[in-house]
Design an enzyme around this catalytic site. Structure first.
Site, mmCIF file in Angstrom:
data_model
loop_
_atom_site.group_PDB
_atom_site.id
_atom_site.type_symbol
_atom_site.label_atom_id
_atom_site.label_comp_id
_atom_site.label_asym_id
_atom_site.label_seq_id
_atom_site.Cartn_x
_atom_site.Cartn_y
_atom_site.Cartn_z
ATOM 1 C CB THR A 73 -0.823 0.165 1.269
ATOM 2 O OG1 THR A 73 -0.278 0.078 2.477
ATOM 3 C CG2 THR A 73 -1.985 -1.103 1.280
ATOM 4 C CE1 TYR A 74 2.063 7.464 -2.170
ATOM 5 C CE2 TYR A 74 1.094 8.332 0.157
ATOM 6 C CZ TYR A 74 1.773 8.728 -1.414
ATOM 7 O OH TYR A 74 2.372 9.953 -1.626
#
Length: 187
Positions: A73-74
């Protein structure tokens, strides 16, 4: 030196032994700063090297049989929030891979302090892709960082580690000494 000389060739007598157990709860999943700190401490990465590899993992890597796949994820976040889907997936993975006794009854929820909470925590996009399964598809830096992120994410939802702890008080030549140690308790 004085103490060493005094106890040289003297008997050491154990006067007290205390045994016990200690639990250690797992650390929360990574945010940007803790990822950089752990990558520095455990992998010897600079912040720039960490973020370069994280960016590559986020943007996607060509995986055999899957094509271009984003693996995390980011990576610029100050939130430790996990989505319900991620919690469900990791808890299922833990039960299937390690057994129900390693998954607490309820999910661990971590509090984000003063964060904007716009993004989830840093975690694998798919927990069913363990690092060893990706070793032929990732560069050395990517694999090492992915392993760090994957292991921390899985561990954050596992049961607390239990340690057997022992401490001893020892006497010799009028001097008192203490020693202590711990080992992980296995079933």
């Amino acid at each position: 030196d004085e103490i060493l000389l005094a106890v040289k060739d003297k008997d050491f007598i154990v006067t007290k032994i205390v045994k016990g157990r200690r639990k250690k709860t797992p650390a929360p999943p990574f945010i940007t700063s803790t990822l950089q700190q752990d990558a520095s401490r455990r992998l010897g990465f600079t912040a720039q090297r960490t973020m370069k590899a994280a960016q590559q993992l986020y943007e996607g890597v060509e995986l055999e049989g899957r094509g271009m796949t984003g693996l995390i994820t980011y990576m610029r976040t100050d939130s430790v929030r996990l989505s319900d889907d991620a919690l469900h997936a990791v808890r299922g993975y833990i039960k299937e891979s390690y057994g129900s006794e390693y998954c607490p009854r309820s999910a661990r929820v971590f509090k984000t302090r003063g964060a904007q909470d716009a993004h989830e925590t840093i975690r694998p996009s798919d927990v069913t892709l363990p690092p060893d399964q990706l070793k032929n598809d990732l560069s050395r830096d990517q694999l090492r960082l992915y392993r760090l992120i994957w292991e921390r994410f899985v561990a954050c939802q596992m049961s607390a580690a239990v340690y057997n702890v022992v401490s001893a008080e020892i006497e010799s030549a009028g001097y008192n000494f203490r020693a202590s140690g711990q080992t992980v308790k296995f079933k």
